[in-house]
Write a protein that holds these residues in place. Sequence first.
Motif, PDB file in Angstrom:
ATOM      1  N   VAL A 117       0.837  -1.202   0.000  1.00  0.00           N
ATOM      2  CA  VAL A 117       0.000   0.000   0.000  1.00  0.00           C
ATOM      3  C   VAL A 117       0.870   1.249   0.000  1.00  0.00           C
ATOM      4  CG1 VAL A 117      -1.850  -1.194   1.234  1.00  0.00           C
ATOM      5  CG2 VAL A 117      -0.136   0.091   2.535  1.00  0.00           C
ATOM      6  N   ASN A 118       0.240   2.391  -0.307  1.00  0.00           N
ATOM      7  CA  ASN A 118       0.956   3.662  -0.199  1.00  0.00           C
ATOM      8  C   ASN A 118       0.770   4.233   1.205  1.00  0.00           C
ATOM      9  OD1 ASN A 118      -1.712   4.409  -0.385  1.00  0.00           O
ATOM     10  ND2 ASN A 118      -1.314   6.218  -1.648  1.00  0.00           N
ATOM     11  N   ASP A 119       1.423   5.357   1.483  1.00  0.00           N
ATOM     12  CA  ASP A 119       1.474   5.869   2.857  1.00  0.00           C
ATOM     13  C   ASP A 119       0.153   6.445   3.356  1.00  0.00           C
ATOM     14  OD1 ASP A 119       1.557   7.977   1.123  1.00  0.00           O
ATOM     15  OD2 ASP A 119       3.036   9.133   2.243  1.00  0.00           O
ATOM     16  N   GLU A 120      -0.830   6.697   2.451  1.00  0.00           N
ATOM     17  CA  GLU A 120      -2.110   7.244   2.902  1.00  0.00           C
ATOM     18  C   GLU A 120      -3.154   6.160   3.174  1.00  0.00           C
ATOM     19  OE1 GLU A 120      -2.479  11.741   1.270  1.00  0.00           O
ATOM     20  OE2 GLU A 120      -3.024  10.184  -0.179  1.00  0.00           O
ATOM     21  N   GLU A 136       6.955   4.150   6.712  1.00  0.00           N
ATOM     22  CA  GLU A 136       7.055   4.141   5.261  1.00  0.00           C
ATOM     23  C   GLU A 136       8.481   3.745   4.896  1.00  0.00           C
ATOM     24  OE1 GLU A 136       7.139   7.145   1.488  1.00  0.00           O
ATOM     25  OE2 GLU A 136       6.118   7.833   3.301  1.00  0.00           O
ATOM     26  N   ASP A 137       8.710   2.450   4.849  1.00  0.00           N
ATOM     27  CA  ASP A 137      10.063   1.934   4.646  1.00  0.00           C
ATOM     28  C   ASP A 137       9.944   0.569   3.994  1.00  0.00           C
ATOM     29  OD1 ASP A 137      12.624   1.080   4.697  1.00  0.00           O
ATOM     30  OD2 ASP A 137      12.860   1.094   6.869  1.00  0.00           O
ATOM     31  N   LYS A 138      10.640   0.381   2.886  1.00  0.00           N
ATOM     32  CA  LYS A 138      10.582  -0.893   2.172  1.00  0.00           C
ATOM     33  C   LYS A 138      11.026  -2.047   3.051  1.00  0.00           C
ATOM     34  CE  LYS A 138      11.990  -3.090  -2.148  1.00  0.00           C
ATOM     35  NZ  LYS A 138      12.255  -4.386  -1.547  1.00  0.00           N
ATOM     36  N   GLU A 194       4.794   0.959   0.934  1.00  0.00           N
ATOM     37  CA  GLU A 194       5.900   1.144  -0.007  1.00  0.00           C
ATOM     38  C   GLU A 194       5.501   2.099  -1.123  1.00  0.00           C
ATOM     39  OE1 GLU A 194       8.004  -2.272  -1.387  1.00  0.00           O
ATOM     40  OE2 GLU A 194       7.499  -3.473   0.376  1.00  0.00           O
ATOM     41  N   ASN A 195       5.621   3.387  -0.876  1.00  0.00           N
ATOM     42  CA  ASN A 195       5.386   4.366  -1.939  1.00  0.00           C
ATOM     43  C   ASN A 195       6.344   4.155  -3.098  1.00  0.00           C
ATOM     44  OD1 ASN A 195       3.335   5.538  -0.573  1.00  0.00           O
ATOM     45  ND2 ASN A 195       4.346   7.489  -0.184  1.00  0.00           N
ATOM     46  N   GLU A 196       7.584   3.809  -2.763  1.00  0.00           N
ATOM     47  CA  GLU A 196       8.625   3.650  -3.776  1.00  0.00           C
ATOM     48  C   GLU A 196       8.264   2.564  -4.784  1.00  0.00           C
ATOM     49  OE1 GLU A 196      13.399   2.566  -4.031  1.00  0.00           O
ATOM     50  OE2 GLU A 196      12.438   2.917  -2.088  1.00  0.00           O
ATOM     51  N   PHE A 198       5.221   1.632  -5.791  1.00  0.00           N
ATOM     52  CA  PHE A 198       4.208   2.137  -6.708  1.00  0.00           C
ATOM     53  C   PHE A 198       4.814   3.147  -7.689  1.00  0.00           C
ATOM     54  CE2 PHE A 198       1.635   0.517  -3.239  1.00  0.00           C
ATOM     55  CZ  PHE A 198       0.559  -0.059  -3.893  1.00  0.00           C
ATOM     56  N   GLU A 199       5.684   4.014  -7.177  1.00  0.00           N
ATOM     57  CA  GLU A 199       6.276   5.042  -8.031  1.00  0.00           C
ATOM     58  C   GLU A 199       7.168   4.431  -9.118  1.00  0.00           C
ATOM     59  OE1 GLU A 199       5.621   8.140  -8.095  1.00  0.00           O
ATOM     60  OE2 GLU A 199       4.562   8.489  -6.201  1.00  0.00           O
ATOM     61  N   LYS A 200       8.079   3.551  -8.731  1.00  0.00           N
ATOM     62  CA  LYS A 200       9.033   2.977  -9.687  1.00  0.00           C
ATOM     63  C   LYS A 200       8.327   2.119 -10.730  1.00  0.00           C
ATOM     64  CE  LYS A 200      13.348   2.960  -7.074  1.00  0.00           C
ATOM     65  NZ  LYS A 200      14.446   2.130  -6.515  1.00  0.00           N
ATOM     66  N   ARG A 201       7.423   1.230 -10.265  1.00  0.00           N
ATOM     67  CA  ARG A 201       6.736   0.352 -11.203  1.00  0.00           C
ATOM     68  C   ARG A 201       5.857   1.159 -12.149  1.00  0.00           C
ATOM     69  NH1 ARG A 201       6.150  -5.026  -9.910  1.00  0.00           N
ATOM     70  NH2 ARG A 201       5.226  -5.141 -11.999  1.00  0.00           N
ATOM     71  N   SER A 202       5.237   2.212 -11.623  1.00  0.00           N
ATOM     72  CA  SER A 202       4.377   3.036 -12.458  1.00  0.00           C
ATOM     73  C   SER A 202       5.177   3.759 -13.535  1.00  0.00           C
ATOM     74  CB  SER A 202       3.623   4.040 -11.601  1.00  0.00           C
ATOM     75  OG  SER A 202       2.786   4.848 -12.399  1.00  0.00           O
ATOM     76  N   GLN A 203       6.322   4.336 -13.145  1.00  0.00           N
ATOM     77  CA  GLN A 203       7.158   5.041 -14.116  1.00  0.00           C
ATOM     78  C   GLN A 203       7.671   4.091 -15.196  1.00  0.00           C
ATOM     79  OE1 GLN A 203      10.234   7.058 -11.955  1.00  0.00           O
ATOM     80  NE2 GLN A 203       8.791   8.319 -10.779  1.00  0.00           N
ATOM     81  N   LEU A 204       8.066   2.892 -14.776  1.00  0.00           N
ATOM     82  CA  LEU A 204       8.564   1.900 -15.729  1.00  0.00           C
ATOM     83  C   LEU A 204       7.485   1.535 -16.734  1.00  0.00           C
ATOM     84  CD1 LEU A 204      10.693  -0.189 -16.679  1.00  0.00           C
ATOM     85  CD2 LEU A 204       9.725  -1.769 -15.000  1.00  0.00           C
ATOM     86  N   MET A 205       6.288   1.246 -16.250  1.00  0.00           N
ATOM     87  CA  MET A 205       5.213   0.838 -17.142  1.00  0.00           C
ATOM     88  C   MET A 205       4.750   1.994 -18.017  1.00  0.00           C
ATOM     89  SD  MET A 205       4.830  -2.356 -16.469  1.00  0.00           S
ATOM     90  CE  MET A 205       3.206  -2.923 -16.974  1.00  0.00           C
ATOM     91  N   ASP A 206       4.718   3.223 -17.465  1.00  0.00           N
ATOM     92  CA  ASP A 206       4.295   4.385 -18.249  1.00  0.00           C
ATOM     93  C   ASP A 206       5.255   4.619 -19.416  1.00  0.00           C
ATOM     94  OD1 ASP A 206       2.336   4.605 -16.436  1.00  0.00           O
ATOM     95  OD2 ASP A 206       2.977   6.511 -15.576  1.00  0.00           O
ATOM     96  N   ASN A 207       6.545   4.451 -19.154  1.00  0.00           N
ATOM     97  CA  ASN A 207       7.532   4.644 -20.204  1.00  0.00           C
ATOM     98  C   ASN A 207       7.403   3.618 -21.316  1.00  0.00           C
ATOM     99  OD1 ASN A 207       8.617   6.826 -18.852  1.00  0.00           O
ATOM    100  ND2 ASN A 207      10.167   5.604 -17.782  1.00  0.00           N
TER     101      ASN A 207
END
Length: 782
Positions: A117-120, A136-138, A194-196, A198-207
Amino acid sequence: MLKTYINTFLRKFRKEKLFSLLNLGGLTVGLTTVLLIGLYIQDELSFDKFHERKDDIYLSYHLMGNNKVTSDRLAYGLAKQIAEEVPEVQKLASYQSRNRLITAGNKTFLDNEMAYVNDEFLTVFDFPLAFGVSEEDKGSLLISRSAAEKYFGEATLALGKKITVDEDDEYIISGVLEDVPANSTLQFDFLSVENELFEKRSQLMDNENGYFPAQNWFLMQSGFSKEAVQEKMQAIAMSMPYSHRYTNTQANQNIFLLPLTDYHLKAELDFTSSNTSDIRYIYLFGAIGFLVLFIAVINYTNLVTSQSIKRGKEVGLRKVVGASRFQVLSYYLLESFSLVFIGAILAFALTERLLPWVNDMLQKEIELNYFSTEFFVLVFGTAVLVGFLSGIYPALFLSKSKPLQALGLGNTSSKTRLRKGLTVVQFFIAQLLIIATVIIQQQLNFIQTKNLGYERELLLEIDLHDKIGDKAQVFKNELLSVSGVERVSMANSSISYSSFGVLNKDELGVDEEKEVLTDFFSGDEDFIETLGIELVSGQTPSKELRGILVNESALPAFSWEAEGDHVLSLVNGDIPLVGVIKDFHNESLKSEIRPSVVSFNPNASKFALVRLTGTEVKETLAQITEKWDAMATGRPMQYKFLDEAYNGQYIVEQRLGEMFLFFSGLAIFIAILGIVGLSTFTIEQRIKEISLRRILGANYREIFQLFARSYVGMILLGFMVAAPVVYYFTSDWLSQFVYRIQPGIFSFSSAVMGTLLISLSVIVLQIARTKRINPAEILRNE
């Protein structure tokens, strides 16, 4: 006076044991049914109601492809953009859950739900910490109280301990959560913020012009306009790199919001990340509870009014000696309330005994909370209502009689009409439930026996968890050496697990604009034959023949002709069509068969599909396990039989079908009690007529016909009303299945035949009792 009433009731109960027990039995069974169904409905309606902001939490879902498939997983990047740009959105809670292998010390378990999940997330949903902190730590992790006790003995000992997820990722437990309530849509044993991720996987897939899907929940401002926000969400989606995913449906609106409190019962999504139910079952079981209780009330009213001749003399004598109408009315209402109160106590005891069985069948944790307002209203409120409804008409009917009429000197034809009317209603309800039960069981049997387009029996799927790699062929050969194994295929997908994507006109090589949601399967040259899928035309791809197979539904969806030379243009080049296979169901019968593409992959190593011979299955499975262990993967073999996986898709329908059968059986049982009571009393009232007919030469067949004729007419009248009603409501239930039965003559005739058989059997048994009676003894005083 109250003491006198109670003593009179007890004397009557002892004197008229049969009728008292029939009334008590019907009321007890009826109240038990209402209690069990009420507890089930209360549990279903309580899902996700424990969150403080439940009314402001909404799930985003969207349509996909020309075939308009709905999914509760939206691109995380899009959800984040919506949360930033739409002012009505206060917070975003993103969620992904997967089954993981968890190791702590020397304990390893496979059945664990790991949520990312994300931090919210924990500020939107109420999953309270028992102790510890959320970070909020992997490298940190939250664990449920039950999971902590399972791994570490005591929940407090879990803090600071290290666990390993899927043999690779290590975490330190920073906090212990209270157990997730059973009536929560979101279920997990471990929670990683793990916000990181969601962010990393999202950026990878968006690219890569794709998207990283997750469940995305929005905390909205109270009183917002859902339609206006959905339009804003659609506009933002058009600015994303993968905007074509939200235009290929040929619909103006493709992104929607679903209230959290509607998710469990009203979602009706094709792809869901959580187990859901259907609001239809609430209506269905609510109707059963009402009908069963109604039959019990009818039974009581019918039996009491049928005894009105006998009771009328009692009322007449009471009035002759000076009793007022109010006193007579009070006595009969007290009698009704007393009987219902005893029935309520017995129903409560039965409910307690049956609740574990109901919980086991429905996989629930329903409890009787004796001090809750709901329980008080359900138990005592229902008992008072039933007592009043059951007793009010007989009480009014008897109390208003004039002394001469009450003593049996008046007209009783109205009583007979009332009894017949109530009996028709009883037969109507019984046949309605019989027809509904037959149709539901026929659909469930249809699910079990339908040809799915592949042979699911004796088909084993082993999840290799990417542990085999280049040893896939070695493992395949080892499996083929087991005597109980017929065929093996190494695959990157199976019938129960496929990837899907959207194919456009350029990829399909057609001129017509298309965006077709398509399932993709891949495996080695034995994939089709191991699954038992029929090849309609062409050949199966192999090392020597590069190409793809498509199912029959794909041809019209792609605008391809079966005999044409077609090429699918993908990232790894153009791949020709080499064959067509029969349609097969890789999802439940609630979903339309989608276009499917099967490609050849000689290096497939995610799944092993094993076709067993059917002889000595346990021994074969043990040998397969030995072969897996010899591969030294470091993890236990995880497998499933595909027939069991298929049946698991309908576990809700199967369980509720069994419950429906059970409760319908109770309703029919109450109806039988009523028939027994009425036929017994009728025969008692007409015993002189029966005796006279026997003396004049009538045989038992003629006497049986005399009594059966009226029952047959009432049964047929009840059926004529029940048939169209049940057809309407079962059609709505069947509509959730794309592939379903069409109710036939048997579905409806079974109700008439069943009711006739039961009713006439009871009459035969009752008339048989008169054989022991000497007609001369009955008529000697006439």
